[in-house]
Design a protein around this motif. Sequence first.
Motif, mmCIF file in Angstrom:
data_model
loop_
_atom_site.group_PDB
_atom_site.id
_atom_site.type_symbol
_atom_site.label_atom_id
_atom_site.label_comp_id
_atom_site.label_asym_id
_atom_site.label_seq_id
_atom_site.Cartn_x
_atom_site.Cartn_y
_atom_site.Cartn_z
ATOM 1 N N VAL A 40 1.090 -1.224 -0.138
ATOM 2 C CA VAL A 40 0.099 0.085 0.142
ATOM 3 C C VAL A 40 0.831 1.268 -0.250
ATOM 4 N N GLU A 41 2.128 1.252 0.697
ATOM 5 C CA GLU A 41 2.853 2.328 0.695
ATOM 6 C C GLU A 41 3.332 2.651 -0.641
ATOM 7 N N ARG A 42 3.700 1.627 -1.356
ATOM 8 C CA ARG A 42 4.225 1.688 -2.837
ATOM 9 C C ARG A 42 3.131 2.346 -3.609
ATOM 10 N N TRP A 43 1.860 2.337 -3.214
ATOM 11 C CA TRP A 43 0.961 2.904 -4.087
ATOM 12 C C TRP A 43 0.816 4.494 -3.965
ATOM 13 N N GLY A 44 1.416 4.744 -2.768
ATOM 14 C CA GLY A 44 1.325 6.128 -2.434
ATOM 15 C C GLY A 44 1.076 6.378 -0.852
ATOM 16 N N VAL A 45 1.609 7.371 -0.388
ATOM 17 C CA VAL A 45 1.423 7.781 0.894
ATOM 18 C C VAL A 45 0.067 8.163 1.181
ATOM 19 N N THR A 46 -0.734 8.948 0.259
ATOM 20 C CA THR A 46 -2.032 9.242 0.516
ATOM 21 C C THR A 46 -3.164 8.090 0.590
ATOM 22 N N LYS A 47 -2.687 6.827 0.058
ATOM 23 C CA LYS A 47 -3.451 5.675 0.149
ATOM 24 C C LYS A 47 -3.376 4.882 1.601
ATOM 25 N N LEU A 48 -2.138 5.086 1.764
ATOM 26 C CA LEU A 48 -1.417 4.702 3.103
ATOM 27 C C LEU A 48 -2.176 5.339 4.284
ATOM 28 N N GLU A 49 -2.300 6.679 4.158
ATOM 29 C CA GLU A 49 -3.045 7.310 5.084
ATOM 30 C C GLU A 49 -4.403 7.065 5.210
ATOM 31 N N ALA A 50 -5.110 6.984 4.229
ATOM 32 C CA ALA A 50 -6.430 6.496 3.990
ATOM 33 C C ALA A 50 -6.661 5.164 4.752
ATOM 34 N N LEU A 51 -6.052 4.255 4.545
ATOM 35 C CA LEU A 51 -6.018 2.753 5.400
ATOM 36 C C LEU A 51 -5.969 3.107 6.688
ATOM 37 N N PHE A 52 -4.996 4.125 7.230
ATOM 38 C CA PHE A 52 -4.864 4.295 8.701
ATOM 39 C C PHE A 52 -5.949 4.940 9.099
ATOM 40 N N GLY A 53 -6.563 5.805 8.280
ATOM 41 C CA GLY A 53 -7.616 6.323 8.750
ATOM 42 C C GLY A 53 -9.056 5.832 8.758
ATOM 43 N N VAL A 54 -9.096 4.813 7.852
ATOM 44 C CA VAL A 54 -10.234 3.770 8.186
ATOM 45 C C VAL A 54 -9.993 2.783 9.422
ATOM 46 N N LEU A 55 -8.782 2.165 9.391
ATOM 47 C CA LEU A 55 -8.656 1.500 10.489
ATOM 48 C C LEU A 55 -8.667 2.180 11.929
ATOM 49 N N ILE A 56 -8.360 3.317 12.021
ATOM 50 C CA ILE A 56 -8.806 4.207 13.131
ATOM 51 C C ILE A 56 -10.138 4.584 13.222
ATOM 52 N N SER A 57 -10.939 4.692 12.384
ATOM 53 C CA SER A 57 -12.419 4.793 12.341
ATOM 54 C C SER A 57 -13.105 3.708 13.005
ATOM 55 N N VAL A 58 -12.562 2.515 12.445
ATOM 56 C CA VAL A 58 -13.057 1.264 12.907
ATOM 57 C C VAL A 58 -12.768 1.039 14.617
#
Length: 70
Positions: A40-58
Amino acid sequence: MALRQVIGSAIALLLLSRGAIPLWAGVLLSVSISFLLLLVERWGVTKLEALFGVLISVMVCSFAVSSIIV
């Protein structure tokens, strides 16, 4: 991820699941999640931040539900 971190997270999964997740499965799960995060980090930092945002929301929703139920 260092070997001691993989084994430590596998032991944590074993203890938290009360033995439902065996040690070897915890190691495979830890390693696969590490490689997934690297992908995911290879796809871009923005997508990695979005993934962490989803995990924190859960996590926030889970804590809210457990607080309301208890």
